[in-house]
Scaffold this motif. Structure first.
Motif, PDB file in Angstrom:
ATOM      1  N   GLY A 118      56.522  85.604   8.372  1.00 16.66           N
ATOM      2  CA  GLY A 118      57.534  85.449   7.396  1.00 16.66           C
ATOM      3  C   GLY A 118      57.304  84.290   6.528  1.00 16.66           C
ATOM      4  O   GLY A 118      56.430  83.411   6.799  1.00 16.66           O
ATOM      5  N   VAL A 119      58.427  84.353   5.497  1.00 19.21           N
ATOM      6  CA  VAL A 119      58.193  83.176   4.580  1.00 19.21           C
ATOM      7  C   VAL A 119      59.866  82.785   4.379  1.00 19.21           C
ATOM      8  O   VAL A 119      60.720  83.418   4.417  1.00 19.21           O
ATOM      9  N   ILE A 120      59.884  81.358   4.163  1.00 12.71           N
ATOM     10  CA  ILE A 120      61.194  80.850   3.700  1.00 12.71           C
ATOM     11  C   ILE A 120      61.196  79.735   2.859  1.00 12.71           C
ATOM     12  O   ILE A 120      59.863  79.154   2.656  1.00 12.71           O
ATOM     13  N   GLY A 121      61.981  79.659   1.639  1.00 11.79           N
ATOM     14  CA  GLY A 121      61.714  78.628   0.858  1.00 11.79           C
ATOM     15  C   GLY A 121      63.309  78.212   0.437  1.00 11.79           C
ATOM     16  O   GLY A 121      64.122  78.778   0.369  1.00 11.79           O
ATOM     17  N   TYR A 122      63.078  76.957  -0.174  1.00 13.49           N
ATOM     18  CA  TYR A 122      64.239  76.079  -0.463  1.00 13.49           C
ATOM     19  C   TYR A 122      64.301  75.769  -2.060  1.00 13.49           C
ATOM     20  O   TYR A 122      63.149  75.373  -2.510  1.00 13.49           O
ATOM     21  N   CYS A 123      65.366  75.780  -2.773  1.00 14.82           N
ATOM     22  CA  CYS A 123      65.329  75.453  -3.953  1.00 14.82           C
ATOM     23  C   CYS A 123      64.425  76.366  -4.793  1.00 14.82           C
ATOM     24  O   CYS A 123      64.387  77.800  -4.902  1.00 14.82           O
ATOM     25  N   SER A 124      63.419  75.676  -5.755  1.00  9.74           N
ATOM     26  CA  SER A 124      62.424  76.377  -6.385  1.00  9.74           C
ATOM     27  C   SER A 124      61.546  77.457  -5.321  1.00  9.74           C
ATOM     28  O   SER A 124      61.108  78.286  -5.766  1.00  9.74           O
ATOM     29  N   GLY A 125      61.525  76.794  -4.115  1.00 10.33           N
ATOM     30  CA  GLY A 125      60.753  77.610  -3.118  1.00 10.33           C
ATOM     31  C   GLY A 125      61.419  78.796  -2.565  1.00 10.33           C
ATOM     32  O   GLY A 125      60.818  79.781  -2.216  1.00 10.33           O
ATOM     33  N   GLY A 126      62.843  78.874  -2.741  1.00 10.77           N
ATOM     34  CA  GLY A 126      63.593  80.062  -2.423  1.00 10.77           C
ATOM     35  C   GLY A 126      63.274  81.117  -3.418  1.00 10.77           C
ATOM     36  O   GLY A 126      62.974  82.385  -3.201  1.00 10.77           O
ATOM     37  N   ARG A 127      63.123  80.963  -4.810  1.00  4.79           N
ATOM     38  CA  ARG A 127      62.665  81.984  -5.691  1.00  4.79           C
ATOM     39  C   ARG A 127      61.339  82.416  -5.408  1.00  4.79           C
ATOM     40  O   ARG A 127      60.715  83.593  -5.391  1.00  4.79           O
ATOM     41  N   GLN A 128      60.475  81.371  -5.050  1.00  5.53           N
ATOM     42  CA  GLN A 128      59.051  81.702  -4.782  1.00  5.53           C
ATOM     43  C   GLN A 128      58.674  82.513  -3.412  1.00  5.53           C
ATOM     44  O   GLN A 128      58.030  83.353  -3.408  1.00  5.53           O
ATOM     45  N   GLY A 151      69.295  86.000 -13.563  1.00  2.00           N
ATOM     46  CA  GLY A 151      69.588  84.984 -14.369  1.00  2.00           C
ATOM     47  C   GLY A 151      68.492  84.387 -15.232  1.00  2.00           C
ATOM     48  O   GLY A 151      67.199  84.762 -15.244  1.00  2.00           O
ATOM     49  N   THR A 152      68.829  83.484 -16.170  1.00  2.00           N
ATOM     50  CA  THR A 152      67.966  82.929 -17.468  1.00  2.00           C
ATOM     51  C   THR A 152      67.714  81.331 -17.167  1.00  2.00           C
ATOM     52  O   THR A 152      68.682  80.857 -17.182  1.00  2.00           O
ATOM     53  N   PRO A 153      66.486  80.744 -17.087  1.00  2.00           N
ATOM     54  CA  PRO A 153      66.634  79.436 -17.379  1.00  2.00           C
ATOM     55  C   PRO A 153      66.965  78.898 -18.671  1.00  2.00           C
ATOM     56  O   PRO A 153      66.751  79.477 -19.655  1.00  2.00           O
ATOM     57  N   PRO A 154      67.935  78.099 -18.492  1.00  2.00           N
ATOM     58  CA  PRO A 154      68.220  77.249 -19.850  1.00  2.00           C
ATOM     59  C   PRO A 154      67.280  76.720 -20.713  1.00  2.00           C
ATOM     60  O   PRO A 154      66.069  76.260 -20.139  1.00  2.00           O
ATOM     61  N   GLU A 155      67.654  76.477 -21.990  1.00  2.00           N
ATOM     62  CA  GLU A 155      66.684  75.710 -22.888  1.00  2.00           C
ATOM     63  C   GLU A 155      66.264  74.499 -22.362  1.00  2.00           C
ATOM     64  O   GLU A 155      67.366  73.779 -21.858  1.00  2.00           O
ATOM     65  N   GLY A 156      65.086  73.953 -22.376  1.00  2.00           N
ATOM     66  CA  GLY A 156      64.625  72.828 -21.910  1.00  2.00           C
ATOM     67  C   GLY A 156      64.565  72.603 -20.443  1.00  2.00           C
ATOM     68  O   GLY A 156      64.108  71.759 -19.986  1.00  2.00           O
ATOM     69  N   PHE A 157      64.511  73.676 -19.651  1.00  2.00           N
ATOM     70  CA  PHE A 157      64.410  73.754 -18.197  1.00  2.00           C
ATOM     71  C   PHE A 157      62.765  73.271 -17.916  1.00  2.00           C
ATOM     72  O   PHE A 157      61.947  73.795 -18.656  1.00  2.00           O
ATOM     73  N   PRO A 158      62.598  72.237 -17.067  1.00  2.00           N
ATOM     74  CA  PRO A 158      61.216  71.696 -16.753  1.00  2.00           C
ATOM     75  C   PRO A 158      60.115  72.907 -16.557  1.00  2.00           C
ATOM     76  O   PRO A 158      58.905  72.593 -16.571  1.00  2.00           O
ATOM     77  N   LEU A 159      60.661  73.831 -15.780  1.00  2.00           N
ATOM     78  CA  LEU A 159      59.446  74.824 -15.133  1.00  2.00           C
ATOM     79  C   LEU A 159      59.528  75.656 -16.083  1.00  2.00           C
ATOM     80  O   LEU A 159      60.501  76.562 -16.718  1.00  2.00           O
ATOM     81  N   ARG A 160      58.129  76.325 -16.244  1.00  2.00           N
ATOM     82  CA  ARG A 160      57.820  77.470 -16.993  1.00  2.00           C
ATOM     83  C   ARG A 160      57.978  78.512 -16.043  1.00  2.00           C
ATOM     84  O   ARG A 160      56.801  79.361 -15.878  1.00  2.00           O
ATOM     85  N   THR A 162      60.135  82.813 -15.339  1.00  2.00           N
ATOM     86  CA  THR A 162      60.979  83.623 -15.541  1.00  2.00           C
ATOM     87  C   THR A 162      61.704  84.242 -14.304  1.00  2.00           C
ATOM     88  O   THR A 162      61.355  83.819 -13.362  1.00  2.00           O
ATOM     89  N   ASN A 163      62.826  85.005 -14.412  1.00  2.00           N
ATOM     90  CA  ASN A 163      63.394  85.570 -13.326  1.00  2.00           C
ATOM     91  C   ASN A 163      62.491  86.544 -12.735  1.00  2.00           C
ATOM     92  O   ASN A 163      61.749  86.937 -13.334  1.00  2.00           O
ATOM     93  N   LEU A 164      63.021  87.221 -11.709  1.00  2.00           N
ATOM     94  CA  LEU A 164      62.069  88.171 -10.896  1.00  2.00           C
ATOM     95  C   LEU A 164      62.796  89.672 -10.911  1.00  2.00           C
ATOM     96  O   LEU A 164      62.564  90.450 -10.096  1.00  2.00           O
ATOM     97  N   VAL A 165      63.727  90.007 -12.030  1.00  2.00           N
ATOM     98  CA  VAL A 165      64.340  91.065 -11.892  1.00  2.00           C
ATOM     99  C   VAL A 165      63.585  92.399 -12.000  1.00  2.00           C
ATOM    100  O   VAL A 165      63.670  93.294 -11.334  1.00  2.00           O
ATOM    101  N   ALA A 166      62.193  92.116 -12.651  1.00  2.00           N
ATOM    102  CA  ALA A 166      61.329  93.279 -12.784  1.00  2.00           C
ATOM    103  C   ALA A 166      60.595  93.412 -11.503  1.00  2.00           C
ATOM    104  O   ALA A 166      60.130  94.463 -11.222  1.00  2.00           O
TER     105      ALA A 166
END
Length: 247
Positions: A118-128, A151-160, A162-166
């Motif tokens: 299994g995999v588990i992630g927290y914060c940015s790791g949750g998306r990953q 959702g969509t990262p706001p302008e100026g968000f430090p990480l490059r 995208t969302n995972l909808v696709a």
């Protein structure tokens, strides 16, 4: 619960054949068991994350956390490595998938592995973790308040990123989602959107949102720590992995 375990830093083969640092914890004993890949939060491969890895070993799993920032800052303190990684735009999705696949392969090759990971992630790791569950051969996934799954990262968000909808229609593993009702990233509307998408595609998932909890409520070393939410979350993670991974 098994409080006899071994833990330490190892090197594993990650994306593109790179050798990267990882933290591995294993329970003592010869019983066959599942494995857990822990994806650290944006602050990095830190002491609190290693405590989580050891907790999974206490629960009876082989557990490993790859240091996703190792290439940018080998040997650096977690805060420094995280700053370098953020300045570079974060961990590219393709590289994350390669490192997570390498971590899962390492677990499956260990003596006593039952082949389930299994995999588990927290914060940015949750998306990953969700990304990994859409792309890799995994048996269960846990998303702890992962930002920008929808959702969509706001302008100026430090990480490059995208969302995972696709990618969500390709989710390949049962998913447990744990969220704070007071969180802003992801906010309740993003969690509701994720639930709608997964329901529309017939995916196996269960979500729980905690009133009074914000972002990072599992983080024992931060003011955001919420005892009630974290304790209930751990109970749900334990039951979810027991069902899908065995221990």
């Amino acid at each position: 619960m098994n409080d006899s375990l071994s833990a330490g830093t190892i090197m594993i083969t990650g994306h593109g054949g790179d050798e990267i640092e990882a933290y591995l914890a294993r329970p003592q004993g010869e019983q066959r068991r599942g494995g857990v890949v822990v994806i650290h939060h944006m602050p990095g491969y830190d002491r609190a994350t290693k405590e989580i890895v050891r907790r999974f070993a206490e629960l009876g799993y082989d557990a490993i956390c790859p240091n996703l920032y190792y290439r940018e800052a080998p040997g650096a303190a977690p805060d420094d490595a995280a700053a370098v990684a953020r300045a570079a735009g974060g961990v590219p999705d393709a590289r994350l998938l390669g490192d997570a696949a390498g971590a899962a392969a390492h677990l499956r090759a260990l003596p006593g592995s039952n082949g389930r990971v299994g995999v588990i992630g927290y914060c940015s790791g949750g998306r990953q973790a969700v990304l990994a569950a859409c792309s890799l051969d995994l048996d269960a996934a846990v998303d702890c308040y992962g930002a920008f799954v929808t959702g969509t990262p706001p302008e100026g968000f430090p990480l490059r990123i995208t969302n995972l909808v696709a990618q969500l229609p390709q989710l390949r593993a049962p998913l447990l989602g744990l969220f704070g009702a007071e969180d802003k990233i992801p906010g309740p509307e993003e969690v509701a959107e994720l639930e709608r998408i997964l329901t529309a595609h017939g995916k196996d998932f269960e979500f729980h949102s905690y009133q009074g909890a914000g972002h990072a409520f599992f983080s024992v070393d931060r003011p955001s720590y919420n005892v009630a939410a974290a304790n209930d979350g751990w109970e749900r993670i334990t039951a979810f992995y027991a069902k899908h991974l065995g221990a």
